[in-house]
Design a protein around this motif. Structure first.
Motif, PDB file in Angstrom:
ATOM      1  N   ILE A 157       0.856  -1.182   0.000  1.00 59.79           N
ATOM      2  CA  ILE A 157       0.000   0.000   0.000  1.00 59.79           C
ATOM      3  C   ILE A 157       0.893   1.232   0.000  1.00 59.79           C
ATOM      4  O   ILE A 157       1.724   1.397   0.898  1.00 59.79           O
ATOM      5  CB  ILE A 157      -0.926   0.022   1.231  1.00 59.79           C
ATOM      6  N   GLU A 158       0.713   2.088  -0.996  1.00 57.33           N
ATOM      7  CA  GLU A 158       1.459   3.341  -1.072  1.00 57.33           C
ATOM      8  C   GLU A 158       0.512   4.509  -0.849  1.00 57.33           C
ATOM      9  O   GLU A 158      -0.488   4.643  -1.551  1.00 57.33           O
ATOM     10  CB  GLU A 158       2.141   3.498  -2.436  1.00 57.33           C
ATOM     11  N   CYS A 159       0.818   5.329   0.140  1.00 57.48           N
ATOM     12  CA  CYS A 159       0.081   6.569   0.395  1.00 57.48           C
ATOM     13  C   CYS A 159       1.079   7.713   0.288  1.00 57.48           C
ATOM     14  O   CYS A 159       1.893   7.909   1.201  1.00 57.48           O
ATOM     15  CB  CYS A 159      -0.541   6.562   1.780  1.00 57.48           C
ATOM     16  N   ILE A 160       1.013   8.435  -0.801  1.00 59.06           N
ATOM     17  CA  ILE A 160       1.933   9.547  -1.017  1.00 59.06           C
ATOM     18  C   ILE A 160       1.122  10.738  -1.499  1.00 59.06           C
ATOM     19  O   ILE A 160       0.540  10.709  -2.585  1.00 59.06           O
ATOM     20  CB  ILE A 160       3.023   9.176  -2.040  1.00 59.06           C
ATOM     21  N   GLY A 161       1.062  11.781  -0.681  1.00 62.25           N
ATOM     22  CA  GLY A 161       0.221  12.919  -1.019  1.00 62.25           C
ATOM     23  C   GLY A 161      -1.236  12.494  -1.101  1.00 62.25           C
ATOM     24  O   GLY A 161      -1.753  11.818  -0.208  1.00 62.25           O
ATOM     25  N   ASN A 162      -1.896  12.874  -2.189  1.00 69.15           N
ATOM     26  CA  ASN A 162      -3.304  12.516  -2.366  1.00 69.15           C
ATOM     27  C   ASN A 162      -3.506  11.187  -3.089  1.00 69.15           C
ATOM     28  O   ASN A 162      -4.647  10.822  -3.394  1.00 69.15           O
ATOM     29  CB  ASN A 162      -4.026  13.612  -3.162  1.00 69.15           C
ATOM     30  N   THR A 163      -2.426  10.480  -3.346  1.00 67.87           N
ATOM     31  CA  THR A 163      -2.523   9.250  -4.129  1.00 67.87           C
ATOM     32  C   THR A 163      -2.383   8.016  -3.253  1.00 67.87           C
ATOM     33  O   THR A 163      -1.438   7.909  -2.458  1.00 67.87           O
ATOM     34  CB  THR A 163      -1.455   9.222  -5.233  1.00 67.87           C
TER      35      THR A 163
END
Length: 453
Positions: A157-163
């Motif tokens: 799971i990648e959470c980077i900024g709004n993505t």
């Protein structure tokens, strides 16, 4: 003079930092021994530690249970392995919250789905106790096959900024651009069970690790992107050749149907929305329909729409304006309708005038209840026209209509409809996109298009 406690804390944090650097920046979220760093919220499902695994066990008469990290996380990459009993449902909460003033502390926020059922939505993104499904796996058929029942599955799971992006066993499953919550806890869910289901089903988690510093997004993929930010094009959407058909601010690129200019009344641009204003419910007698200046043949059109109570409208395609008829311009129509309140829903044949269907020709498939949204909420529509004239209508991530322009079946449908008086109805090589003024208040935003090859 520093106390021994402060010195000890500094040494521990320094050791953790050094360990993380030596391990590529990864830190274990679970120590393999106990539940230190976690707290249980909402339901009272059992959580145990055995053999370096966290084991969640279902119990009767309890709501959803969550084993949550004590600290919040914003931007991160999370990896873990899980093995779920095929009889249960579960999920991984990210950027989630529990506040006394929100549903008495009920956990809410993004959930990465664990779905061993025949639905196969593992890796999809659900907004727990808030907005519902944001990325159902119907949008990514290849991703549906990533999860393996009765086996250990690896989630990334990648959470980077709004993505937010997800992978299951190395296969990309979901890609969401959303700005609802920037930070929150991570939690392991044990879903509630019906009274008819025996308790004791287990989900097991292991090798849970997180990276929070110097993180970079994985290379781009080609899966469908759901972007809920109004009139926004993400970098990945640009890479996939989407463009805004409406810029979110002006009337540029649009004009009145069979007119040289944009209507002077009946429409407004406000709060990032392109709105049809309420008049008397008549067809194109106030501001009238608007059409794109550009022509399209094979394309994908994505659009958000919001209906007022009792509203009627539509998105038409392959509009040529050659017919010279009174009222709305002629074209294939993705129907927009408040089915529960507008009488048109009961007209036509077998529901072929209901919302998201091909108006007066094909009724939409029934939308799963989990994807239905109340009148007044934003919905996401998709129209796809392939180079071989296959056409699809989608609503909230679910395919509701498919047909082929020019096929014998299509011609029979037209012959039995109100469109039979128009020669070669819907068969133009190219045409304009139309937003209909049917005299009811309807809002549009995030109108995006790409050419299909």
């Amino acid at each position: 003079m520093y106390s021994k406690a402060i010195i000890t804390s500094v040494l521990i944090l320094g050791s953790i930092s050094a360990w993380g650097q030596q391990n590529g920046g990864w830190t274990d979220l679970f120590n393999g021994k106990d539940l230190s760093g976690f707290k249980q919220l909402n339901g009272k499902a059992k959580y145990e530690v055995r053999n370096k695994e966290i084991i969640g066990i279902t119990v009767r008469d309890e709501p959803n249970s969550f084993l949550a990290t004590e600290r919040p996380y914003g931007d991160f990459i999370l990896e873990l392995e899980l093995l779920a009993d095929p009889a249960m449902n579960s999920g991984i909460q990210i950027r989630s919250l529990s506040k006394p003033d929100y549903m008495n502390g009920r956990v809410h926020g993004y959930q990465i789905e664990v779905d061993p059922s025949a639905r196969e939505w593992s890796g999809g993104i659900y907004d727990e106790s808030r907005r519902g499904w944001l990325y159902p796996l119907e949008l990514n058929p290849a991703g549906k096959k990533a999860f393996k029942n009765n086996q250990w599955n690896k989630y990334r799971i990648e959470c980077i900024g709004n993505t937010i992006r997800t992978w299951v066993n190395g296969i990309p499953t979901a890609h969401l651009v959303d700005a609802e919550t920037a930070e929150g806890f991570i939690a392991l869910q044990v879903h509630s069970i019906p009274k008819t289901v025996e308790p004791g089903h287990q989900i097991r988690w292991r090798n849970i690790r997180i990276k929070t510093g110097n993180i970079k997004p994985s290379p781009g993929d080609k899966i469908h992107i759901v972007n809920t930010i109004p009139n926004n094009l993400s970098s990945q959407e640009k890479n996939q050749d989407y463009s805004l058909l409406w810029d979110g601010k002006t009337t540029k690129g649009w004009r009145g149907a069979a007119k040289a200019k944009f209507p002077e009344k009946g429409w407004e641009i406000k709060d990032d929305e392109l709105r049809v204003l309420k008049s008397d419910g008549g067809e194109s007698i106030n501001g009238g329909d608007i059409v794109s200046e550009k022509l399209f043949s094979a394309f994908e059109l994505k659009f958000d729409f919001k209906l007022s109570e009792g509203a009627n409208s539509g998105v038409k395609y392959f509009v040529t304006e050659k017919e010279g008829n009174k009222g709305s311009a002629i074209g294939l129509e993705y129907q927009l309708l408040d089915d529960a309140r507008h009488p048109d829903a009961k007209m036509g044949i077998d529901g072929n005038r209901t919302s998201s269907g091909l108006y007066d020709l094909i009724a939409p498939k029934k939308l799963p209840p989990a994807l239905a949204r109340k009148t007044g909420a934003w919905n996401q529509g998709i129209i796809r026209v392939y180079p071989d004239n296959r056409v699809e209508h989608w609503l909230n991530g679910y395919k509701v209509v498919e047909y082929q322009r020019g096929s014998e079946e299509y011609k029979k449908l037209v012959a039995g409809s109100k469109y039979k008086i128009w020669d070669n109805f819907g068969l133009a090589a190219e045409g304009r996109i139309l937003l209909q003024d049917h005299g009811d208040a309807v809002s549009f935003r995030s109108i995006k298009v790409k050419t299909l090859k």
